[in-house]
Design a protein around this motif. Structure first.
Motif, short mmCIF file in Angstrom:
data_model
loop_
_atom_site.label_atom_id
_atom_site.label_comp_id
_atom_site.label_asym_id
_atom_site.label_seq_id
_atom_site.Cartn_x
_atom_site.Cartn_y
_atom_site.Cartn_z
N CYS A 134 0.82 -1.21 0.00
CA CYS A 134 0.00 0.00 0.00
C CYS A 134 0.86 1.26 0.00
N GLY A 135 2.07 1.17 -0.49
CA GLY A 135 2.90 2.36 -0.66
C GLY A 135 4.09 2.43 0.28
N HIS A 157 4.41 3.58 3.32
CA HIS A 157 4.55 4.72 4.24
C HIS A 157 4.52 4.31 5.71
N THR A 178 6.51 6.91 -9.72
CA THR A 178 5.09 7.13 -10.01
C THR A 178 4.85 8.62 -10.11
N ASP A 216 -2.72 6.92 -13.73
CA ASP A 216 -1.56 6.28 -13.09
C ASP A 216 -0.38 6.44 -14.03
N ASP A 255 0.89 13.08 -5.48
CA ASP A 255 1.86 12.19 -4.85
C ASP A 255 2.93 11.60 -5.77
N SER A 276 6.60 10.14 -6.93
CA SER A 276 7.80 9.56 -6.33
C SER A 276 8.88 9.49 -7.40
#
Ligand SMILES: [Zn+2]
Length: 455
Positions: free
Chosen positions: A154-155, A157, A202, A325, A355, A357
């Motif tokens: 889920c990322g 984090h 991303t 995406d 968001d 990255s």
């Protein structure tokens, strides 16, 4: 070190059996994310390491989301190596499985379970590597750090991302081994081991169109939905232009090196010109899914995945939006991708970032990469190690923020076409043979690299 300890190390049969046991234990722990509950795996690992006299620590934002970290000290003459993995897994549809996804069942030479390939096998292989280094009393130049992180699916984090933010000193390393490569691959009967040296970032967008609201019974040209639809209709898979990266060049050159002359020629044609690379890929006499991956390795991609517009059937909405995406190549900032996207979308729609990255590319000439190549050759003389660019992202995106060079290398044997498609799908499984082979390859890479007999 005692004689018996040495024997234990070289008894790869026993090590293989022990690895199988660890993988099955881990597969039986339900760490589906969300919600995660990775503490189950973290506590299992802490207990395992403690039994062997290796101290460890569970860290994280909350008790349930534990990340386990441990370290074997070197003499400090070279910077640390990080063995990283994640303990969470994705959801399952149990009724579509032939074995209980949390049973760790063994059948036909395979261990079944959610996470068998992504990536509890590596959690166990890296843990075994730590145990074996300790048992043999290997004199290390580099600290070897172990991190089994929560929340990657889920990322990250709450896992690797949290550690990088709050406890970076625990995992600061020069190099890391991670998921995203290492498994054998066959192309036209020749065998390769792709090692992930690069990863796209991303860069997610929201595209919003504006129009004139009105009654559904009186159509007009200012309908926000129609404006958005016209833009999205342009989104073909190879929408944005091709760009060569170092990793892509080495990947294709590496495959070509052992292919028959006609295939090698066709592969080199891909690298002749960015403008004709896509047609050259389409002409390659190779598997279709591999071609698809090459197209994606070649460019920044933008894929519409979510649509939002309207609330009532008789009302023309004033706004419509699509979530995109996007994935950017090494060397491409979100702003640069936005400019590419702008030329497609035009100036009328709003485009916003969500968001982003950073993409990454590790050095292909490094001592760690050379060690990987050497060890692979020793265990599969017909194999060609090749670098490759992962089209998705992993926890490497967090760890590289500390300056760590991350390679995707989960050593495994070629398991047949389609075996890799079980990742995130039904009946995920790993062959016992591959696991036994992989743990030895991984151990030898780490032992050789961290004790300084190479690198
Ligand atoms: Zn994974």
């Amino acid at each position: 070190m005692s004689q018996s300890m040495n024997e234990h190390i070289t008894n790869w049969q026993a090590v293989g059996q022990e690895t199988i046991t660890r993988v099955r234990d881990l597969l039986r722990l339900d760490t589906r994310n969300p919600p995660g509950n990775e503490i189950r795996a973290a506590e299992y690992l802490r207990a395992l390491f403690e039994t062997e006299g290796i101290p460890g620590e569970i860290v994280g934002p909350s008790r349930d989301r534990g990340t386990f970290i441990s370290r074997l000290k070197g003499d400090g003459s070279a910077p640390p190596l990080l063995l990283m993995s994640h303990t969470d897994v994705v959801a399952v549809e149990p009724e579509k499985w032939t074995h209980d996804p949390f049973s760790g069942d063994i059948a036909d030479g395979y261990i079944y379970g959610r996470g068998a390939l992504d990536m509890k096998q590596m959690v166990a292989m890296e843990a075994m590597t730590m145990l074996l280094l300790k048992r043999a009393g290997v004199k290390l130049k580099r600290d070897v750090i172990y991190m089994a992180a929560a929340d990657e699916e889920c990322g990250g984090h709450e896992g690797a991302g949290w550690v990088v933010e709050h406890r970076p000193e625990l995992i600061q390393a020069e190099y890391a081994l991670n998921e995203g490569g290492g498994s054998g691959l066959e192309i036209n009967g020749r065998r390769y081991y792709p090692v992930r040296t690069a990863e796209r970032g991303t860069v997610r967008f929201r595209i919003r169109t504006h129009g004139r609201p009105g009654h559904g019974s009186v159509p007009h040209h200012e309908n926000a939905i129609l404006k958005l639809a016209a833009i999205l209709a342009k989104f073909t898979p190879n929408l944005l232009p091709a760009h060569f990266t170092t990793t892509l060049r080495e990947y294709i050159t590496g495959i070509a090196a052992t292919q028959p002359p006609d295939v090698a020629l066709a592969l080199h044609a891909v690298l002749a010109d960015e403008g004709t690379a896509d047609e050259a890929i389409d002409r390659l006499p190779i598997d279709g899914s591999l071609k698809q991956r090459m197209h994606a390795m070649l460019r920044n991609t933008v894929t519409p995945t979510v649509l939002k517009a309207g609330s009532q059937i008789n009302v023309i909405p004033s706004e419509a939006e699509a979530l995109i995406d996007g994935r950017n190549l090494p060397g491409w900032t979100p702003q640069m991708v936005l400019e590419e996207l702008r030329t497609v979308v035009g100036s009328e729609a709003d485009i916003a970032f969500l968001d982003p990255s950073t993409p990454l590319e590790a050095d292909l000439q490094s001592p760690l990469f050379s060690t990987i190549k050497d060890v692979l050759k020793e265990h599969d003389s017909e194999a060609t190690p090749i670098p490759f660019l992962l089209t998705g992202g992993t926890d490497a995106k967090h760890v590289t923020r500390l300056g760590t060079k991350v390679y995707g290398f989960v050593p495994g044997l070629y398991a047949g076409a389609g075996e890799g498609r079980r990742v995130h799908s039904h009946d995920e499984r790993i062959s016992v043979r591959s696991l036994q082979w992989g743990v030895r390859v991984l151990y030898e890479v780490v032992e050789r690299f961290a004790s300084g007999s190479s690198g």
